[in-house]
Design an enzyme around this catalytic site. Structure first.
Site, mmCIF file in Angstrom:
data_model
loop_
_atom_site.group_PDB
_atom_site.id
_atom_site.type_symbol
_atom_site.label_atom_id
_atom_site.label_comp_id
_atom_site.label_asym_id
_atom_site.label_seq_id
_atom_site.Cartn_x
_atom_site.Cartn_y
_atom_site.Cartn_z
ATOM 1 N N LYS A 353 0.820 -1.222 0.000
ATOM 2 C CA LYS A 353 0.000 0.000 0.000
ATOM 3 C C LYS A 353 0.848 1.263 0.000
ATOM 4 C CE LYS A 353 -4.282 -1.977 1.476
ATOM 5 N NZ LYS A 353 -5.253 -2.234 2.523
ATOM 6 N N ARG A 388 -3.107 -9.946 5.583
ATOM 7 C CA ARG A 388 -3.473 -10.083 4.160
ATOM 8 C C ARG A 388 -2.324 -9.573 3.294
ATOM 9 N NH1 ARG A 388 -5.727 -7.014 0.061
ATOM 10 N NH2 ARG A 388 -7.386 -7.983 -1.161
HETATM 11 N N1 HH2 Z 1 -7.165 -4.027 0.915
HETATM 12 C C1 HH2 Z 1 -7.447 -4.131 -0.406
HETATM 13 C C2 HH2 Z 1 -8.546 -4.894 -0.830
HETATM 14 N N2 HH2 Z 1 -9.297 -5.567 0.069
HETATM 15 N N3 HH2 Z 1 -9.768 -6.189 2.294
HETATM 16 C C3 HH2 Z 1 -9.508 -6.112 3.603
HETATM 17 N N4 HH2 Z 1 -10.252 -6.784 4.486
HETATM 18 N N5 HH2 Z 1 -8.465 -5.358 4.078
HETATM 19 C C4 HH2 Z 1 -7.656 -4.647 3.242
HETATM 20 O O1 HH2 Z 1 -6.752 -3.944 3.730
HETATM 21 C C5 HH2 Z 1 -7.925 -4.698 1.833
HETATM 22 C C6 HH2 Z 1 -9.024 -5.494 1.384
HETATM 23 C C7 HH2 Z 1 -6.601 -3.422 -1.410
HETATM 24 O O2 HH2 Z 1 -5.602 -4.278 -1.937
HETATM 25 P P1 HH2 Z 1 -5.733 -5.059 -3.327
HETATM 26 O O3 HH2 Z 1 -6.812 -6.061 -3.271
HETATM 27 O O4 HH2 Z 1 -4.432 -5.579 -3.768
HETATM 28 O O5 HH2 Z 1 -6.042 -3.889 -4.342
HETATM 29 P P2 HH2 Z 1 -7.267 -3.576 -5.268
HETATM 30 O O6 HH2 Z 1 -8.393 -3.143 -4.398
HETATM 31 O O7 HH2 Z 1 -6.757 -2.469 -6.169
HETATM 32 O O8 HH2 Z 1 -7.638 -4.813 -6.033
#
Ligand code: HH2
Length: 424
Positions: A353, A388
């Site tokens: 992030k 995660r």
């Molecule tokens: N962060 C992201 C997505 N889902 N869910 C939870 N519970 N906690 C988090 O911190 C969280 C989440 C963002 O990361 P990523 O899935 O890699 O990115 P994107 O939303 O661009 O797919």
């Protein structure tokens, strides 16, 4: 003094006892009376507890009762001259002192019985440890003092760090298998990017991305599967296709989502997010960041339980990077253990992030591995149950060190406290 004879010293050494169990061992090592070990261990740590909106009538009684058991409390100066209606309170007491305080408060008026119940729940949630099962729709998630790793699988063209890499079902399945082989304890599959400013995806389009992956995955891997979605219709189909956990970045704020989770028997991650992913970075002003996140998660989990979601199916997440500045995300991570007072296992996602990039001057998300590992270790140290991450192998290895160190320190606080009678 004769030359060569060292001066007599007491070798005063502040003991870094990370848990009450470690403190108990230090006290045992003095060859103290065994009965005294438990009593003194319970005096060994003060738990500061913040309470909000304590009434003008209740605050002085609370302080007086805390003083009577040997603790203390800070409240607004205006309580003394009646210039405020309510005050925040920071209570200060050892475990043993709280145990003596609670029955006293329960005999008092002005909602001090309710306050005692909340205080008790927060303290027990905070020190809780050991094996715990989060029940999912099909498979359970076994948790204990070893932090679990949730591997991220983004079946999207536009996720912030790996968009487009796993859009093809074959590539997504291969990545999921690789993460399981690397030690992932849960796989979190998402079909919509929630990065700041991402274009929302319709539930149908989201499901078209997820369906071919979820259905195959569920039949193939032994670990629980989580679906990262804000849409109740997608959550519903995903659970029917084999997902165990609904990971809702909007924190089950939609009633239909709560109904889907309750009816399907899925576990749910309740994440903190103010606004929605499109607009969340427009306003990151908080009067009291940690307090606001804590209260929002408390309300969201209360609502979920009221709508029929079992408390043993819930996890909470502060939502790092979701409507927070980099410094605010770091502040939430640093104080992550406060969320344990809610009584639910804590999940945290820091991987790749932007706050990691801000802290380490790394503009490319894939250049944030070291900071991500530091965040994972910090989160584990602060009591996170699940981390995660996109970088499963490295995270599993980094957390193995924390688990080993913790095992050397023996049992964390709860074990030392649970068996003792109130004293100290
Ligand atoms: N962060 C992201 C997505 N889902 N869910 C939870 N519970 N906690 C988090 O911190 C969280 C989440 C963002 O990361 P990523 O899935 O890699 O990115 P994107 O939303 O661009 O797919």
């Amino acid at each position: 003094m004769t030359e060569g004879t060292p001066p007599r010293r007491f070798h005063a050494r502040v003991l870094a006892a990370a848990s009450l169990a470690e403190l108990a061992r230090e006290i045992e090592a003095t060859a103290s009376d065994p009965e005294g070990v438990g009593i003194m261990t319970r005096k060994g740590r003060i738990y500061p507890v913040r309470l909000e909106d304590v009434s003008l009538k209740a605050a002085p009684i609370l302080k007086q009762e805390l003083l009577s058991v040997g603790g203390d409390a800070a409240h607004a100066r205006g309580v003394a001259d009646h210039s405020v209606a309510t005050s925040p309170v920071v209570a200060l007491a050892t475990w043993g002192q709280y145990q003596r305080l609670l029955p006293k408060l329960r005999r008092q008026p002005f909602r001090l019985t309710d306050l005692a119940d909340e205080l008790d729940r927060a303290l027990r949630g905070y020190v809780a440890h050991g094996p715990r099962t989060v029940r999912g729709a099909h498979r359970a998630l076994a948790l204990d003092d070893r932090p679990r790793v949730m591997g991220v699988l983004n079946v999207t063209p536009d996720s912030f760090s790996d968009g487009g890499e796993f859009l093809e079902p074959a590539a997504a399945l291969a990545r999921a298998r690789a993460m399981v082989a690397e030690g992932a304890d849960v796989i979190d599959v998402g079909g919509e990017s929630t990065r700041p400013g991402a274009t929302p995806v319709s539930p149908d389009a989201e499901w078209r991305r997820l369906a071919p992956v979820l259905e195959r995955l569920a039949g193939e891997v032994a670990v629980p599967i989580s679906v990262d979605t804000r849409h109740p219709e997608v959550a519903d189909r995903a659970v029917a296709a084999g997902a165990d956990v609904v990971n809702d970045v909007e924190g089950l704020r939609s009633e239909p989502m709560r109904r889907v989770v309750a009816r399907s028997g899925a576990a749910a991650v309740v994440m903190h997010l103010r606004g929605d992913p499109r607009t969340m970075q427009a306003d990151t002003g908080y009067a009291d960041l940690r307090g606001e996140v804590f209260r929002a998660l408390a309300d969201a989990t209360d609502r979920a339980v009221a709508d029929g979601v079992g408390p043993d199916r819930l996890l909470v997440d502060p939502g790092l990077g979701f409507g927070k500045s980099p410094a605010q995300s770091l502040e939430l991570l640093w104080h992550l253990d406060e969320l344990r007072s809610l009584g639910y296992p804590v999940l945290v996602g820091a991987s790749r992030k932007s706050f990691l990039g801000w802290a380490t001057d790394a503009a490319d998300p894939k250049d944030r591995l070291e900071a991500g590992l530091a965040a994972a270790v910090l989160a584990a140290e602060r009591g996170a149950a699940i981390v995660r991450t996109h970088d499963v192998r490295a995270t599993v290895r980094a957390l193995a060190l924390v688990s080993k160190a913790r095992a050397l320190g023996d049992r964390p606080d709860g074990a030392a406290l649970a068996s003792d009678t109130p004293d100290g």
